[in-house]
Design a protein around this motif. Structure first.
Motif, PDB file in Angstrom:
ATOM      1  N   THR A  54       6.478  14.052 -15.297  1.00 24.66           N
ATOM      2  CA  THR A  54       5.310  14.313 -14.579  1.00 24.66           C
ATOM      3  C   THR A  54       5.430  13.829 -13.056  1.00 24.66           C
ATOM      4  OG1 THR A  54       4.137  13.841 -16.611  1.00 24.66           O
ATOM      5  CG2 THR A  54       2.864  13.631 -14.650  1.00 24.66           C
ATOM      6  N   THR A  55       6.134  12.636 -12.740  1.00 25.44           N
ATOM      7  CA  THR A  55       6.289  12.295 -11.640  1.00 25.44           C
ATOM      8  C   THR A  55       7.225  13.335 -10.789  1.00 25.44           C
ATOM      9  OG1 THR A  55       6.139  10.141 -12.419  1.00 25.44           O
ATOM     10  CG2 THR A  55       7.432  10.604  -9.988  1.00 25.44           C
ATOM     11  N   LEU A  56       8.409  13.778 -11.365  1.00 24.32           N
ATOM     12  CA  LEU A  56       8.860  14.886 -10.542  1.00 24.32           C
ATOM     13  C   LEU A  56       8.110  16.024 -10.312  1.00 24.32           C
ATOM     14  CD1 LEU A  56      12.415  14.724 -12.464  1.00 24.32           C
ATOM     15  CD2 LEU A  56      11.643  13.820 -10.304  1.00 24.32           C
ATOM     16  N   VAL A  61       5.128  19.554  -6.495  1.00 21.91           N
ATOM     17  CA  VAL A  61       4.023  19.947  -6.069  1.00 21.91           C
ATOM     18  C   VAL A  61       3.449  19.229  -4.731  1.00 21.91           C
ATOM     19  CG1 VAL A  61       1.464  19.951  -6.728  1.00 21.91           C
ATOM     20  CG2 VAL A  61       2.992  20.224  -8.270  1.00 21.91           C
ATOM     21  N   LEU A  62       3.627  18.091  -4.468  1.00 19.23           N
ATOM     22  CA  LEU A  62       3.420  17.587  -3.203  1.00 19.23           C
ATOM     23  C   LEU A  62       4.323  18.278  -2.097  1.00 19.23           C
ATOM     24  CD1 LEU A  62       1.874  15.157  -1.647  1.00 19.23           C
ATOM     25  CD2 LEU A  62       3.759  13.770  -2.196  1.00 19.23           C
ATOM     26  N   GLN A  66       2.856  19.891   0.895  1.00 23.30           N
ATOM     27  CA  GLN A  66       3.064  19.659   2.396  1.00 23.30           C
ATOM     28  C   GLN A  66       3.983  20.766   3.326  1.00 23.30           C
ATOM     29  OE1 GLN A  66       5.722  16.026   1.742  1.00 23.30           O
ATOM     30  NE2 GLN A  66       3.700  14.586   1.991  1.00 23.30           N
ATOM     31  N   ALA A  67       4.527  21.579   2.652  1.00 27.83           N
ATOM     32  CA  ALA A  67       5.295  22.989   3.292  1.00 27.83           C
ATOM     33  C   ALA A  67       4.138  23.780   3.518  1.00 27.83           C
ATOM     34  CB  ALA A  67       6.326  23.352   2.343  1.00 27.83           C
ATOM     35  N   GLU A  68       3.268  23.973   2.610  1.00 29.33           N
ATOM     36  CA  GLU A  68       2.083  24.786   3.004  1.00 29.33           C
ATOM     37  C   GLU A  68       1.038  24.314   3.962  1.00 29.33           C
ATOM     38  OE1 GLU A  68      -0.039  25.638  -0.633  1.00 29.33           O
ATOM     39  OE2 GLU A  68       1.648  26.815  -1.551  1.00 29.33           O
ATOM     40  N   LEU A  69       0.981  23.245   4.000  1.00 30.16           N
ATOM     41  CA  LEU A  69       0.087  22.334   5.104  1.00 30.16           C
ATOM     42  C   LEU A  69       0.730  22.560   6.405  1.00 30.16           C
ATOM     43  CD1 LEU A  69      -2.457  20.845   5.592  1.00 30.16           C
ATOM     44  CD2 LEU A  69      -1.195  18.672   5.378  1.00 30.16           C
TER      45      LEU A  69
END
Length: 169
Positions: A54-56, A61-62, A66-69
């Motif tokens: 879940t952490t991975l 996802v983060l 961040q790439a999309e942001l």
């Protein structure tokens, strides 16, 4: 007998009871305890593995977020820059159009002004010629009927005034 010298029968009975309880614990309770501990450890390890997965997944996802942001920020900056450039170009076009319209208005007004001036000068010359003839007639005491001679004198006067104006300019 005392506590340091126990009764042999009581000691044997206590030892047999102890061994019976110890054997029951060793054969029945300890395997169950071991089995329960193993199940708990397996569940804990499973939850740790699930937590790591879940952490991975959350980190992945983060990173995607961040790439999309970052991409969205770059796109917004590009759009702002494009809008700024289009605004500057539009402003320059509007200024050029306003300049052209102003030049047309000034040119048209200059032409109209020159035409109006020419018409006004012609009318004023006629009026001045009539007034000069009338004034000359009053000064002489008799009306002047020779319009051609008066017109020639007035034209000579106006030519002289135009020449003085041209030299002054």
């Amino acid at each position: 007998m005392g506590p340091l010298k126990p009764n042999l029968i009581d000691l044997l009975f206590a030892l047999i009871c102890f061994l019976a309880v110890f054997t029951v614990m060793l054969k029945v309770l300890l395997p169950r305890i071991a089995k329960t501990l193993a199940a708990r450890e397996e569940a804990t390890e499973g939850m740790l593995g699930l937590a790591e997965e879940t952490t991975l997944e959350a980190q992945r996802v983060l990173a995607v977020y961040q790439a999309e942001l970052t991409a969205a920020r770059h796109e917004a900056a590009r759009i702002r820059q494009t809008a700024l450039e289009e605004g500057a170009a539009l402003l320059a076009a509007v200024r050029a159009e306003g300049q052209r319209a102003r030049e047309e208005l000034v040119g048209g007004a200059s032409v109209r002004l020159a035409a109006d001036r020419t018409v006004a000068e012609a009318e004023l010359r006629e009026d001045v010629l009539g007034l000069a003839t009338e004034l000359a007639g009053r000064i002489l005491g008799e009306p002047l009927t020779d319009g051609e001679r008066g017109r020639a004198v007035a034209e000579a006067f106006f030519a002289e005034v135009d020449a003085e104006r041209a030299t002054a300019a």
